[in-house]
Design a protein around this motif. Structure first.
Motif, PDB file in Angstrom:
ATOM      1  N   ASP A  69      37.879  38.530  58.496  1.00  0.00           N
ATOM      2  CA  ASP A  69      36.565  39.006  58.056  1.00  0.00           C
ATOM      3  C   ASP A  69      36.276  40.440  58.496  1.00  0.00           C
ATOM      4  O   ASP A  69      35.149  40.910  58.385  1.00  0.00           O
ATOM      5  N   HIS A  70      37.300  41.178  58.938  1.00  0.00           N
ATOM      6  CA  HIS A  70      37.168  42.586  59.326  1.00  0.00           C
ATOM      7  C   HIS A  70      36.933  43.424  58.066  1.00  0.00           C
ATOM      8  O   HIS A  70      37.580  43.215  57.034  1.00  0.00           O
ATOM      9  N   PHE A  71      36.012  44.389  58.138  1.00  0.00           N
ATOM     10  CA  PHE A  71      35.698  45.237  56.993  1.00  0.00           C
ATOM     11  C   PHE A  71      36.961  45.878  56.410  1.00  0.00           C
ATOM     12  O   PHE A  71      37.161  45.887  55.195  1.00  0.00           O
ATOM     13  N   GLY A  72      37.809  46.404  57.284  1.00  0.00           N
ATOM     14  CA  GLY A  72      39.043  47.041  56.816  1.00  0.00           C
ATOM     15  C   GLY A  72      39.959  46.076  56.091  1.00  0.00           C
ATOM     16  O   GLY A  72      40.547  46.407  55.056  1.00  0.00           O
ATOM     17  N   ILE A  73      40.067  44.855  56.613  1.00  0.00           N
ATOM     18  CA  ILE A  73      40.909  43.827  55.969  1.00  0.00           C
ATOM     19  C   ILE A  73      40.348  43.484  54.593  1.00  0.00           C
ATOM     20  O   ILE A  73      41.101  43.318  53.622  1.00  0.00           O
ATOM     21  N   LEU A  74      39.032  43.378  54.487  1.00  0.00           N
ATOM     22  CA  LEU A  74      38.426  43.059  53.188  1.00  0.00           C
ATOM     23  C   LEU A  74      38.680  44.169  52.163  1.00  0.00           C
ATOM     24  O   LEU A  74      38.940  43.892  50.989  1.00  0.00           O
ATOM     25  N   MET A  75      38.646  45.428  52.598  1.00  0.00           N
ATOM     26  CA  MET A  75      38.962  46.528  51.685  1.00  0.00           C
ATOM     27  C   MET A  75      40.445  46.492  51.297  1.00  0.00           C
ATOM     28  O   MET A  75      40.790  46.708  50.135  1.00  0.00           O
ATOM     29  N   LEU A  76      41.306  46.204  52.260  1.00  0.00           N
ATOM     30  CA  LEU A  76      42.732  46.079  51.950  1.00  0.00           C
ATOM     31  C   LEU A  76      42.974  44.881  51.029  1.00  0.00           C
ATOM     32  O   LEU A  76      43.842  44.928  50.151  1.00  0.00           O
ATOM     33  N   ALA A  77      42.178  43.826  51.184  1.00  0.00           N
ATOM     34  CA  ALA A  77      42.290  42.657  50.308  1.00  0.00           C
ATOM     35  C   ALA A  77      41.923  43.036  48.871  1.00  0.00           C
ATOM     36  O   ALA A  77      42.568  42.581  47.919  1.00  0.00           O
ATOM     37  N   ALA A  78      40.908  43.879  48.706  1.00  0.00           N
ATOM     38  CA  ALA A  78      40.532  44.328  47.356  1.00  0.00           C
ATOM     39  C   ALA A  78      41.692  45.098  46.723  1.00  0.00           C
ATOM     40  O   ALA A  78      41.990  44.931  45.535  1.00  0.00           O
ATOM     41  N   SER A  79      42.367  45.921  47.515  1.00  0.00           N
ATOM     42  CA  SER A  79      43.541  46.649  47.018  1.00  0.00           C
ATOM     43  C   SER A  79      44.655  45.669  46.662  1.00  0.00           C
ATOM     44  O   SER A  79      45.282  45.785  45.606  1.00  0.00           O
ATOM     45  N   TRP A  80      44.891  44.714  47.538  1.00  0.00           N
ATOM     46  CA  TRP A  80      45.946  43.724  47.313  1.00  0.00           C
ATOM     47  C   TRP A  80      45.674  42.930  46.027  1.00  0.00           C
ATOM     48  O   TRP A  80      46.577  42.734  45.215  1.00  0.00           O
ATOM     49  N   LEU A  81      44.435  42.496  45.841  1.00  0.00           N
ATOM     50  CA  LEU A  81      44.089  41.749  44.623  1.00  0.00           C
ATOM     51  C   LEU A  81      44.332  42.600  43.380  1.00  0.00           C
ATOM     52  O   LEU A  81      44.831  42.107  42.372  1.00  0.00           O
ATOM     53  N   GLU A  82      43.975  43.872  43.461  1.00  0.00           N
ATOM     54  CA  GLU A  82      44.189  44.776  42.329  1.00  0.00           C
ATOM     55  C   GLU A  82      45.678  44.911  42.017  1.00  0.00           C
ATOM     56  O   GLU A  82      46.100  44.886  40.873  1.00  0.00           O
ATOM     57  N   VAL A 137      36.214  33.437  54.915  1.00  0.00           N
ATOM     58  CA  VAL A 137      36.930  34.601  54.368  1.00  0.00           C
ATOM     59  C   VAL A 137      38.420  34.291  54.291  1.00  0.00           C
ATOM     60  O   VAL A 137      39.069  34.525  53.267  1.00  0.00           O
ATOM     61  N   ARG A 138      38.965  33.750  55.361  1.00  0.00           N
ATOM     62  CA  ARG A 138      40.393  33.418  55.416  1.00  0.00           C
ATOM     63  C   ARG A 138      40.747  32.430  54.290  1.00  0.00           C
ATOM     64  O   ARG A 138      41.763  32.596  53.606  1.00  0.00           O
ATOM     65  N   ALA A 139      39.918  31.411  54.084  1.00  0.00           N
ATOM     66  CA  ALA A 139      40.186  30.411  53.037  1.00  0.00           C
ATOM     67  C   ALA A 139      40.194  31.066  51.653  1.00  0.00           C
ATOM     68  O   ALA A 139      41.067  30.772  50.825  1.00  0.00           O
ATOM     69  N   PHE A 140      39.235  31.966  51.404  1.00  0.00           N
ATOM     70  CA  PHE A 140      39.189  32.649  50.109  1.00  0.00           C
ATOM     71  C   PHE A 140      40.450  33.492  49.897  1.00  0.00           C
ATOM     72  O   PHE A 140      41.093  33.397  48.852  1.00  0.00           O
ATOM     73  N   LEU A 141      40.796  34.301  50.881  1.00  0.00           N
ATOM     74  CA  LEU A 141      41.965  35.185  50.732  1.00  0.00           C
ATOM     75  C   LEU A 141      43.257  34.382  50.616  1.00  0.00           C
ATOM     76  O   LEU A 141      44.128  34.722  49.818  1.00  0.00           O
ATOM     77  N   ARG A 175      43.812  33.003  47.236  1.00  0.00           N
ATOM     78  CA  ARG A 175      44.267  34.017  46.277  1.00  0.00           C
ATOM     79  C   ARG A 175      45.726  34.396  46.524  1.00  0.00           C
ATOM     80  O   ARG A 175      46.276  35.250  45.839  1.00  0.00           O
ATOM     81  N   GLY A 176      46.347  33.818  47.563  1.00  0.00           N
ATOM     82  CA  GLY A 176      47.754  34.091  47.845  1.00  0.00           C
ATOM     83  C   GLY A 176      48.006  35.268  48.750  1.00  0.00           C
ATOM     84  O   GLY A 176      49.152  35.692  48.929  1.00  0.00           O
ATOM     85  N   MET A 177      46.945  35.826  49.348  1.00  0.00           N
ATOM     86  CA  MET A 177      47.137  36.993  50.207  1.00  0.00           C
ATOM     87  C   MET A 177      47.728  36.573  51.550  1.00  0.00           C
ATOM     88  O   MET A 177      47.195  35.693  52.213  1.00  0.00           O
ATOM     89  N   PRO A 178      48.830  37.212  51.938  1.00  0.00           N
ATOM     90  CA  PRO A 178      49.401  36.912  53.256  1.00  0.00           C
ATOM     91  C   PRO A 178      48.510  37.518  54.346  1.00  0.00           C
ATOM     92  O   PRO A 178      48.098  38.668  54.244  1.00  0.00           O
ATOM     93  N   LEU A 179      48.201  36.730  55.366  1.00  0.00           N
ATOM     94  CA  LEU A 179      47.327  37.191  56.446  1.00  0.00           C
ATOM     95  C   LEU A 179      48.009  37.043  57.794  1.00  0.00           C
ATOM     96  O   LEU A 179      48.815  36.136  57.995  1.00  0.00           O
ATOM     97  N   SER A 180      47.655  37.913  58.718  1.00  0.00           N
ATOM     98  CA  SER A 180      48.160  37.817  60.087  1.00  0.00           C
ATOM     99  C   SER A 180      47.176  36.961  60.886  1.00  0.00           C
ATOM    100  O   SER A 180      46.249  36.380  60.341  1.00  0.00           O
ATOM    101  N   GLU A 181      47.372  36.932  62.190  1.00  0.00           N
ATOM    102  CA  GLU A 181      46.457  36.204  63.066  1.00  0.00           C
ATOM    103  C   GLU A 181      45.151  36.964  63.289  1.00  0.00           C
ATOM    104  O   GLU A 181      44.189  36.403  63.799  1.00  0.00           O
ATOM    105  N   ALA A 182      45.112  38.237  62.929  1.00  0.00           N
ATOM    106  CA  ALA A 182      43.904  39.048  63.113  1.00  0.00           C
ATOM    107  C   ALA A 182      42.756  38.461  62.284  1.00  0.00           C
ATOM    108  O   ALA A 182      42.986  37.867  61.229  1.00  0.00           O
ATOM    109  N   PRO A 183      41.524  38.613  62.755  1.00  0.00           N
ATOM    110  CA  PRO A 183      40.387  38.078  61.996  1.00  0.00           C
ATOM    111  C   PRO A 183      40.350  38.627  60.564  1.00  0.00           C
ATOM    112  O   PRO A 183      40.409  39.835  60.351  1.00  0.00           O
TER     113      PRO A 183
END
Length: 188
Positions: free
Chosen positions: A108-121, A91-95, A98-106
């Motif tokens: 693959d968290h459901f909430g992070i994936l939903m926020l990633a969908a918003s970020w991609l949009e 999950v981290r490699a995919f995000l 795509r250029g998404m900035p990530l913290s040290e938090a996992p």
């Protein structure tokens, strides 16, 4: 921010953060005052009203913790802990790709994936739809149905049971729109 992004950001934030998190105060205020419905693009008024009726962050804290926090939580919010879910490094490699900035938090968290969908949009690049479709098909849909079903089964508050149902409907609606868009793009 468009409708797709709003849906993903609201759902992602409610799953990703403790209900008493200061960053959620404006969102819970909108919910309690019934003002989220005016901006909600889907016909989910009954579910939003149920959320509104049970949206006291302090009352939700114990349920959130029992559901999602710690190694003995009732419903692990991480894809890597579900059949069909990708590993955190995948999950981290995919995000990251795509250029998404990530913290040290996992990642693959459901909430992070939903926020990633918003970020991609919100990035509005030419291939955003392709990236969003991949996010849904490869990283979210294979496990989120089971996850949301467990949230509904284990939640002790109407808020999280309702949030799970609302999320399931919203994810399906967004995926259908992405799939239709991809089909239209292929036809051109």
């Amino acid at each position: 921010m468009n409708e797709f992004s709003i849906l993903c950001r609201v759902i992602g934030s409610l799953f990703n953060r403790q209900p008493q998190d200061p960053l959620l105060v404006p969102l819970f205020t909108l919910l309690r005052e019934g003002k989220l419905q005016a901006q909600w693009p889907l016909e989910q008024d009954d579910l939003l009203k149920r959320l509104q009726q049970s949206s006291d962050p302090q009352a939700l804290a114990a349920d959130y913790n029992a559901l999602f926090v710690g190694s003995d939580c009732n419903v692990p919010p991480y894809a890597s802990q579900w059949p069909g879910g990708k590993t955190e490094p995948e999950v981290r490699a995919f995000l990251t790709s795509r250029g998404m900035p990530l913290s040290e938090a996992p990642a693959d968290h459901f909430g992070i994936l939903m926020l990633a969908a918003s970020w991609l949009e919100d990035q509005s690049e030419a291939d955003e739809s392709t990236a969003q479709l991949e996010l849904f098909e490869a990283y979210l849909l294979p496990w989120c149905g089971a996850f949301l079903g467990k949230v509904e089964a284990h939640a002790t508050t109407p808020f999280y049971r309702t949030l799970a149902a609302l999320s399931r409907e919203a994810i399906q609606a967004m995926y259908d729109e992405l799939a239709d868009q991809a089909e239209d793009d292929e036809d051109e």
